[in-house]
Design an enzyme around this catalytic site. Structure first.
Site, PDB file in Angstrom:
ATOM      1  CD  GLU A 149     -11.297 -13.900   2.467  1.00  0.00           C
ATOM      2  OE1 GLU A 149     -10.551 -14.259   3.411  1.00  0.00           O
ATOM      3  OE2 GLU A 149     -12.510 -14.122   2.426  1.00  0.00           O
ATOM      4  CD1 TRP A 150      -6.751  -9.162   5.322  1.00  0.00           C
ATOM      5  CD2 TRP A 150      -8.690  -8.318   6.036  1.00  0.00           C
ATOM      6  NE1 TRP A 150      -6.804  -7.840   4.952  1.00  0.00           N
ATOM      7  CE2 TRP A 150      -7.976  -7.304   5.368  1.00  0.00           C
ATOM      8  CE3 TRP A 150      -9.948  -8.024   6.578  1.00  0.00           C
ATOM      9  CZ2 TRP A 150      -8.484  -6.008   5.223  1.00  0.00           C
ATOM     10  CZ3 TRP A 150     -10.456  -6.734   6.437  1.00  0.00           C
ATOM     11  CH2 TRP A 150      -9.726  -5.747   5.763  1.00  0.00           C
ATOM     12  N   GLY A 151      -8.833 -14.227   5.396  1.00  0.00           N
ATOM     13  CA  GLY A 151      -9.440 -15.467   5.893  1.00  0.00           C
ATOM     14  C   GLY A 151     -10.866 -15.306   6.380  1.00  0.00           C
ATOM     15  CB  VAL A 152     -13.252 -12.420   6.622  1.00  0.00           C
ATOM     16  CG1 VAL A 152     -12.431 -11.517   7.513  1.00  0.00           C
ATOM     17  CG2 VAL A 152     -13.211 -11.934   5.200  1.00  0.00           C
ATOM     18  CG  ASP A 209      -2.396  -7.428   8.279  1.00  0.00           C
ATOM     19  OD1 ASP A 209      -2.899  -8.127   7.374  1.00  0.00           O
ATOM     20  OD2 ASP A 209      -2.248  -6.197   8.179  1.00  0.00           O
ATOM     21  CG  ASP A 216      -2.192   0.780   1.044  1.00  0.00           C
ATOM     22  OD1 ASP A 216      -2.289   1.550   0.067  1.00  0.00           O
ATOM     23  OD2 ASP A 216      -3.106   0.630   1.875  1.00  0.00           O
ATOM     24  NE  ARG A 253      -2.700 -12.559   5.225  1.00  0.00           N
ATOM     25  CZ  ARG A 253      -2.702 -11.241   5.481  1.00  0.00           C
ATOM     26  NH1 ARG A 253      -2.180 -10.394   4.624  1.00  0.00           N
ATOM     27  NH2 ARG A 253      -3.188 -10.779   6.609  1.00  0.00           N
ATOM     28  CE  LYS A 272      -1.050  -7.741   1.042  1.00  0.00           C
ATOM     29  NZ  LYS A 272      -0.061  -7.422   2.098  1.00  0.00           N
ATOM     30  CG  ASP A 325      -5.439  -5.347   1.942  1.00  0.00           C
ATOM     31  OD1 ASP A 325      -6.068  -6.185   2.620  1.00  0.00           O
ATOM     32  OD2 ASP A 325      -4.507  -4.667   2.425  1.00  0.00           O
TER      33      ASP A 325
END
Ligand code: NAG
Ligand code: NAG
Ligand code: NAG
Length: 428
Positions: A220-223, A242, A110, A238, A185, A187
């Site tokens: 997507e942070w595993g959501v 983080d 970023d 992911r 990547k 986000d």
């Protein structure tokens, strides 16, 4: 530090690589099945190393046959990046020899972009920090034999409030392709509450439509448990929030990522986030464990420190060829936690099959004191009479040529022994 090092020398450190030599296993799990008839593997082998969801090039962009390796700016620099840092990092990857070991992606995270799009609606590099533009940077990085990665977001803004790419997927993918970008990547901030399953495929399609091979890294942070759906969307996804530069974060994330081991395979990898090795928040032993477990779990090996200024210890960890080879093994089966004992399960054995009748085994001491950790053949999915040779991948030597039924070693606090094993001279 010196004291620690001396203490280390007295203990065996393993990332054990176990090898069996009866017959050659080719680079597919299916071939492992063919060993059922012989006395090496127990019948539980395939439930321990469940590969039922193992994908094979499902995104079909030809990328990610082994986990991606390289560097990313975020963990060390956060928003403090500019084109000089990126160029010097590319130079350092080459001069340290890391590029030759496979660390080829130079990924900008970023903050590379201006806070608004231009009048044509295009993303624009920040003119203060990236005055020469991304195309020039890609040319520079390519000139070094490396690849350039960029960052965007499946929402209206990136996490640092630069423009996001939702509803601009085609324009942004075309722009990235015109710059010669090799990796994206993507986000998950400011996502309007739209499910990731709807927001991530449009960018896959837009990247594909450019006709250029661009590695697609979902963040997507595993959501929404991307392992369950992202194999046809991205080259990696992911599985967690983080990472931060602490033992607590690293161990938590390793455990969360482990749940999805059966879903990883060539073309699509679980991503427990980038490496913190070298950033100063963990001990040498902890960083070695971090690197060993990431390698064994077939995680992307994306360096997250300042490679222009590496300590000898950091370089030693990141450039361990034998450990990298576990990560890049052609079989592509994610290693996992197979045995725990001790208070809170702090004595752990993690293992995974490799090509060539080998098994990578990590003896991971997560206790607060030195511990003896035993990997039993039963827990590894091996018949107990199998004789194996055990190689320590941190000491770079065979520690025993003939282990039967189990292997034990004393492991330092928070350290991890990574071993690998060969050869079944039993049962003749
Ligand atoms: C685009 O997708 C098709 C179908 O999955 C695939 O065969 C092709 O290799 C992809 N092209 C690129 C550039 O990713
Ligand atoms: C790092 O992660 C750990 C574990 O998730 C968490 O407890 C801690 O608060 C985090 N530290 C920072 C500085 O974010
Ligand atoms: C290099 O790293 C050391 C810590 O390992 C730090 O003290 C020093 O300031 C760094 N130098 C530069 C130029 O960043």
């Amino acid at each position: 530090m010196t004291k620690q090092k001396i203490r280390n020398a007295l203990l065996v450190h393993l990332v054990i690589l176990f090898f069996f030599s009866t017959s050659v296993v080719s680079a597919r799990v299916v071939s492992l099945l063919q060993n059922y008839g012989n006395p090496i593997f127990r019948s539980n082998f395939h439930s321990i190393y469940d590969t039922s969801k193992y994908g094979v090039f499902q995104l079909s962009n030809g990328l990610g046959k082994t986990p991606q390796m390289g560097w990313n700016s975020w963990n060390f620099f956060a928003c403090n990046i500019n084109e000089m840092v990126i160029k010097e990092t590319a130079d350092a990857l080459v001069s340290t020899g890391l590029a030759d070991l496979g660390y080829v992606y130079v990924n900008i995270d970023d903050c590379w972009s201006s806070v608004t799009r231009n009048l044509k609606g295009q993303l624009v590099p920040d003119h203060k920090t990236f005055p020469s533009g991304i195309k020039a940077l890609a040319d520079y990085v390519h000139g070094k034999g490396l690849k350039l990665g960029i960052y965007s977001d499946a929402g209206v803004f990136t996490c640092q409030v630069r423009p996001g790419s939702i509803f601009h997927e085609t324009d942004d993918a075309d722009l990235f392709a015109s710059w010669g970008v090799d990796y994206l990547k993507y986000d998950n901030c400011y996502n309007l509450g739209i499910p990731p399953k709807e927001r991530y495929p449009p960018m896959r399609d837009a990247l594909n439509a450019t006709g250029q091979k661009i590695f697609y890294s979902l963040c997507e942070w595993g959501v929404e448990d991307p392992a369950l759906w992202a194999d046809k969307v991205g080259n990696s996804w992911r599985t967690t929030g983080d990472i931060n530069d602490s033992w607590a974060s690293m161990t938590t994330i390793a455990d969360l990522n482990d749940k999805w081991a059966a879903y990883a395979g060539p073309g699509g990898w679980n991503d427990p986030d980038m490496l913190e090795v070298g950033n100063g928040g963990m001990t040498y032993q902890e960083y070695r464990a971090h690197f060993s477990i990431w390698a064994l779990a077939k995680a992307p090996l994306l360096i997250g420190c300042d490679v222009r200024n590496l300590t000898a210890e950091t370089l030693e960890i990141l450039s361990n060829k034998e450990v990298i080879a576990i990560n890049q093994d052609s079989l592509g089966v994610q290693g996992r936690k197979v045995q725990v004992s001790g208070a809170d399960g702090c004595r752990q054995v993690w293992a995974g099959p490799l090509s060539g009748n080998r098994l990578a085994v990590a003896l991971w001491n997560r206790c607060s004191k030195v511990a003896t950790i035993t990997a039993s053949w039963e827990a590894l999915g091996l018949e107990s009479g199998v004789h194996v040779s055990v190689r320590d991948l941190w000491q770079h030597k065979v520690v025993t040529g003939d282990a039967v039924s189990s292997f034990s070693a004393r492991v330092d606090i928070h350290d991890c022994q990574l071993i690998s094993r060969v050869s079944n001279h039993a049962h003749q």
